[in-house]
Design an enzyme around this catalytic site. Structure first.
Site, short mmCIF file in Angstrom:
data_model
loop_
_atom_site.label_atom_id
_atom_site.label_comp_id
_atom_site.label_asym_id
_atom_site.label_seq_id
_atom_site.Cartn_x
_atom_site.Cartn_y
_atom_site.Cartn_z
N ASP A 41 0.86 -1.19 0.00
CA ASP A 41 0.00 0.00 0.00
C ASP A 41 0.89 1.23 0.00
O ASP A 41 1.28 1.73 1.05
CB ASP A 41 -0.91 -0.01 1.23
CG ASP A 41 -1.79 1.24 1.29
OD1 ASP A 41 -2.24 1.68 0.23
OD2 ASP A 41 -1.99 1.77 2.39
N HIS A 42 1.25 1.68 -1.19
CA HIS A 42 2.14 2.83 -1.33
C HIS A 42 1.37 4.07 -1.77
O HIS A 42 0.45 3.98 -2.59
CB HIS A 42 3.24 2.54 -2.36
CG HIS A 42 4.32 1.65 -1.85
ND1 HIS A 42 5.25 2.05 -0.93
CD2 HIS A 42 4.61 0.35 -2.14
CE1 HIS A 42 6.07 1.05 -0.67
NE2 HIS A 42 5.70 0.01 -1.38
N THR A 109 5.60 -0.67 9.99
CA THR A 109 5.90 0.69 10.46
C THR A 109 6.01 1.70 9.34
O THR A 109 5.97 2.90 9.60
CB THR A 109 7.21 0.70 11.26
OG1 THR A 109 8.27 0.17 10.45
CG2 THR A 109 7.09 -0.13 12.53
N GLY A 110 6.17 1.24 8.09
CA GLY A 110 6.08 2.16 6.97
C GLY A 110 7.39 2.67 6.41
O GLY A 110 8.47 2.39 6.92
N GLU A 111 7.26 3.44 5.34
CA GLU A 111 8.38 4.06 4.62
C GLU A 111 8.15 5.57 4.55
O GLU A 111 7.03 6.01 4.28
CB GLU A 111 8.48 3.51 3.19
CG GLU A 111 8.74 2.02 3.09
CD GLU A 111 10.21 1.69 3.18
OE1 GLU A 111 11.04 2.65 3.23
OE2 GLU A 111 10.53 0.49 3.21
N GLY A 178 13.34 -6.41 11.36
CA GLY A 178 14.13 -6.28 12.57
C GLY A 178 13.51 -7.07 13.69
O GLY A 178 12.36 -7.52 13.61
N ALA A 180 12.38 -6.29 16.76
CA ALA A 180 11.27 -5.78 17.57
C ALA A 180 9.92 -6.10 16.94
O ALA A 180 9.03 -6.65 17.60
CB ALA A 180 11.42 -4.27 17.76
N LYS A 198 18.23 -11.26 1.70
CA LYS A 198 19.15 -10.61 2.63
C LYS A 198 20.13 -11.64 3.18
O LYS A 198 20.05 -12.83 2.85
CB LYS A 198 18.35 -9.93 3.75
CG LYS A 198 17.43 -8.84 3.21
CD LYS A 198 16.66 -8.14 4.31
CE LYS A 198 15.75 -7.06 3.71
NZ LYS A 198 14.99 -6.34 4.76
#
Length: 337
Positions: A41-42, A109-111, A178, A180, A198
């Site tokens: 969803d950008h 958390t988004g960009e 990450g 968290a 990665k």
């Protein structure tokens, strides 16, 4: 989501294709036997030239109406800036009613690329994580309770009710790269989303142990969380074509330092286009051999990922879907029986 069987999905590249063709590719994916379709969803794409960013919520409704079997969802939506969490709860409850048992809400958390152009001050990582956690808990509360009054650190509701919602809440997946967010997925989510390509140690030493830690903290079984990996594959019987196709997504090969603070698709495109194709291809499994492709994908399954969603970088998505479904998917399914 407690299913442990291998599920094979298609990543609809909303950053690369206009909403109509994207819809056609996704309908074809169902016809060819894929189990799910996910899209990001950008608000803005990674590239300005020929870039696209259709709104995910109406697009998911259109896909649900044109399909009958596949699971569909976001990978991922950010419920913390452009949307109030209550609006996300309402939208996905509606989708869940319209397409029962098929909708998945993937969140992250988004960009900054999507939020800063709207005048949002991009906060540091700890605040983005805190916002995500509060938003998730509020969404889940709105799915099961009436007249929710919430005065949190970041969001508020006053006697709020999502009136139209399915009896069983929509599965909620947390995306993260990450520890968290991954740990949080293990504690409170129905699924966990991350991406391939990665360093192997990130999965074996950081992410999967964090997921297990989250599960253990809440006394949950491993099967309680669907492990979804977005697998980046560039497959074509013409190997050079498979390599060149990765140029479309060279931005994924940029390091965090190279793209930090870049919120303009024009600048992101400039940075990506400066990379050689050999570097652009580093995030992808590039192959012209079905057996090699199956073997390398199976390495991720061996780590414990049971829902593999394939993202292909090329412009001819129908070519990819037909060849991959005929030459790779059967081998993957056969080896899991």
């Amino acid at each position: 989501m407690s299913e442990s069987r291998l599920r094979l999905g298609y990543k609809a590249s909303s950053e690369q294709f206009a909403p109509g063709p994207l819809l056609d590719f996704s309908v074809l994916a169902e016809e060819l036997g894929f189990d799910s379709v996910f899209l990001s969803d950008h608000f803005q794409p990674w590239r300005h030239d020929d870039g696209h960013a259709p709104a995910a919520l109406p697009w998911l409704g259109a896909l649900g109406a044109r399909t009958s079997r596949i699971a569909i969802g976001t990978s991922v939506l950010t419920p913390t800036f452009r949307y109030h969490p209550a609006v996300v709860a309402q939208a996905f409850a509606t989708l869940g009613l319209m397409f029962p048992g098929r909708i998945i809400l993937g969140v992250g958390t988004g960009e900054s690329l999507n939020e800063v152009p709207l005048g949002i001050d991009w906060p540091p990582s700890p605040e983005r994580f805190a916002r995500l956690k509060e938003a998730i808990l509020l969404i889940k509360q709105l799915w099961v309770e009436d007249r929710v009054t919430h005065h949190g650190t970041y969001y508020s509701t006053e006697n709020a009710t999502v009136y139209d919602r399915p009896d069983t809440p929509v599965p909620l997946y947390i995306g993260g790269s990450g520890p968290a967010a991954t740990r949080l997925a293990g504690r409170i989510a129905d699924g966990y989303i991350t991406t391939s390509g990665k360093a192997p140690e990130l999965y074996t030493d950081v992410l999967l142990p964090a997921l297990a830690e989250g599960l253990d903290k809440e006394g949950r079984e491993r099967a309680a969380v669907d492990t979804l990996l977005e697998v980046k594959v560039s497959y074509d019987r013409d190997r050079d074509r498979a390599m060149q196709d990765t140029r479309n997504w060279a931005a994924l090969a940029l390091t965090p330092d190279e793209k930090t603070g870049v919120e303009d698709p024009i600048e992101m495109q400039r940075l990506a286009d400066a990379l050689p194709v050999e570097r652009a291809a580093t995030r992808w499994i590039v192959s012209d051999d079905p057996a090699e492709m199956i073997s390398r994908i199976r390495e991720y399954q061996a780590l414990g990922f049971n829902h593999l969603v394939f993202h292909a970088p090329g412009a001819d998505q129908e070519r990819f879907l037909r060849s991959f479904s005929a030459e790779v998917l059967p081998g993957l399914r056969q080896q899991t029986r």
